[in-house]
Scaffold this motif. Structure first.
Motif, PDB file in Angstrom:
ATOM      1  N   SER A 168       0.857  -1.191   0.000  1.00  0.00           N
ATOM      2  CA  SER A 168       0.000   0.000   0.000  1.00  0.00           C
ATOM      3  C   SER A 168       0.894   1.242   0.000  1.00  0.00           C
ATOM      4  O   SER A 168       2.095   1.167   0.290  1.00  0.00           O
ATOM      5  CB  SER A 168      -0.867   0.014   1.259  1.00  0.00           C
ATOM      6  OG  SER A 168      -0.052   0.290   2.396  1.00  0.00           O
ATOM      7  N   GLN A 170       2.590   1.697   3.337  1.00  0.00           N
ATOM      8  CA  GLN A 170       3.722   0.772   3.524  1.00  0.00           C
ATOM      9  C   GLN A 170       4.922   1.214   2.688  1.00  0.00           C
ATOM     10  O   GLN A 170       6.069   1.135   3.142  1.00  0.00           O
ATOM     11  CB  GLN A 170       3.296  -0.648   3.136  1.00  0.00           C
ATOM     12  CG  GLN A 170       2.322  -1.271   4.119  1.00  0.00           C
ATOM     13  CD  GLN A 170       1.736  -2.573   3.589  1.00  0.00           C
ATOM     14  OE1 GLN A 170       1.522  -2.742   2.380  1.00  0.00           O
ATOM     15  NE2 GLN A 170       1.473  -3.509   4.486  1.00  0.00           N
ATOM     16  N   MET A 180      -4.171   5.959   5.444  1.00  0.00           N
ATOM     17  CA  MET A 180      -2.766   5.516   5.565  1.00  0.00           C
ATOM     18  C   MET A 180      -1.863   6.584   6.178  1.00  0.00           C
ATOM     19  O   MET A 180      -0.711   6.319   6.499  1.00  0.00           O
ATOM     20  CB  MET A 180      -2.212   5.172   4.183  1.00  0.00           C
ATOM     21  CG  MET A 180      -2.830   3.945   3.598  1.00  0.00           C
ATOM     22  SD  MET A 180      -2.330   3.764   1.899  1.00  0.00           S
ATOM     23  CE  MET A 180      -3.510   2.539   1.379  1.00  0.00           C
TER      24      MET A 180
END
Length: 251
Positions: A147, A150, A180
Motif C-alpha cells: 500500500s 507501507q 494511511m
C-alpha cells in the motif's frame, strides 16, 4: 530556541536567497535547527516550504547565503556533496522506490554501495529497520505489492539505513489515502521521540502539535513566525498565520 554557542546547529541557514527566474522563492532565510530538535514547516502552497527543505541537501542550489549541516558548509558538488547527502536522509511525497527491487533490497542498496557494508550486516540492519517501521513481514515483496502507507514507511527505512544525522521530510503524507496517513505519522513521531533531528514540511496539524519542538510558518518565501506549537496554534502573531489557521482548522 537557538543552539548553544558551544555546539554547532545541525542545520544552519544564513541570509539564504533563491530565485526561480524572476520569482523570489526564498527571501533572506535565517534558521537554526539544533541537534535533536523537530521543526515543522507550515504555510500555504507556494510559500517556499519545499524549496527550503530541498535546499538543505542541495537538491535546489541557492543563489546566495550560507547553508551548513553539522557545522560544515554545503559542498557545491562532487564527492563531498555525495557524502553530505549520505548524512541527510530525505523522504519525499512520492516514494521513489526501485520497482524492480524488493523492499529489503531497496533499503540495503545504499549501505552496500555507499557505506560498503558487508552483505550480512546490511541484511541485518535492513530487517531491524523494517521492523522499526512495522513492515518486516513485507521485506521480500516488491513496491507495487504494498500500500502507499507501507511504501512510504519503506522509504523512511531506506533513508534511516544510511544512519543520517538529520532527516528531511517533504510533505511525506500528501500523496497518501487518508487512512494511511496515520501509520506514517506514527513512525515519524517515534523517530522524533528517539531524538532524531528532523525538519518536516507538512499539512498535518496534529503531528505539528504533538511531535514538533518548533513551528516555522512561511508565506511568500519568508519565515513569518518561528515559535512553539502551542504558541502558534493558540496565539499566532501575524495576520497571515491567523488567516492560514482559519482556513486549515475549519476544514
Amino acid at each position: 530556541m537557538t543552539a548553544s554557542n558551544t555546539a554547532p546547529a545541525m542545520i544552519r541557514m544564513e541570509a539564504v536567497d533563491k530565485y526561480f527566474g524572476t520569482l523570489h522563492v526564498l527571501k533572506d532565510i535565517n534558521l537554526e535547527v539544533p541537534k535533536g530538535q523537530v521543526v515543522v514547516v507550515l504555510g500555504p502552497s507556494g510559500s517556499g516550504k519545499s524549496t527550503l527543505c530541498r535546499a538543505i541537501n542541495r537538491l535546489e542550489p541557492i543563489n546566495s547565503g550560507l547553508i551548513e549541516v553539522d557545522g560544515k558548509p554545503l559542498p557545491a558538488e562532487g564527492k563531498q556533496l555525495a557524502q553530505l547527502r549520505a548524512e541527510v536522509g530525505m523522504v519525499f511525497q512520492s516514494f521513489n522506490l526501485f520497482a524492480h527491487k524488493t523492499i529489503a533490497e531497496n533499503v540495503s542498496l545504499a549501505p552496500l554501495k555507499v557505506r560498503k557494508m558487508p552483505a550480512a550486516e546490511a541484511r541485518k540492519t535492513t530487517m531491524a529497520l523494517l521492523e522499526r517501521v512495522g513492515i518486516a513481514n513485507q521485506a521480500d515483496k516488491y513496491p507495487a505489492q504494498l500500500s502507499g502507507g507501507q511504501q512510504q514507511r519503506a522509504a523512511i527505512a531506506r533513508a534511516l539505513a544510511m544512519k543520517p544525522k538529520v532527516m528531511l521530510f517533504d510533505e511525506p503524507t500528501s500523496a497518501l489515502d487518508p487512512e494511511m496517513v496515520q501509520e506514517v505519522l506514527d513512525v515519524m513521531t517515534s523517530l522524533a521521540s528517539e531524538g532524531m533531528t528532523m525538519l518536516v514540511v507538512t499539512h498535518e496539524m496534529g503531528f505539528a502539535r504533538k511531535a514538533a519542538h518548533r513551528v516555522i510558518f512561511m508565506s511568500d518565501g519568508e519565515v513569518v513566525e518561528d515559535t512553539t506549537p502551542d504558541e502558534f496554534f493558540t496565539a499566532p502573531k501575524s495576520a497571515r498565520a491567523k488567516d492560514f489557521l482559519g482556513k486549515i482548522l475549519t476544514h
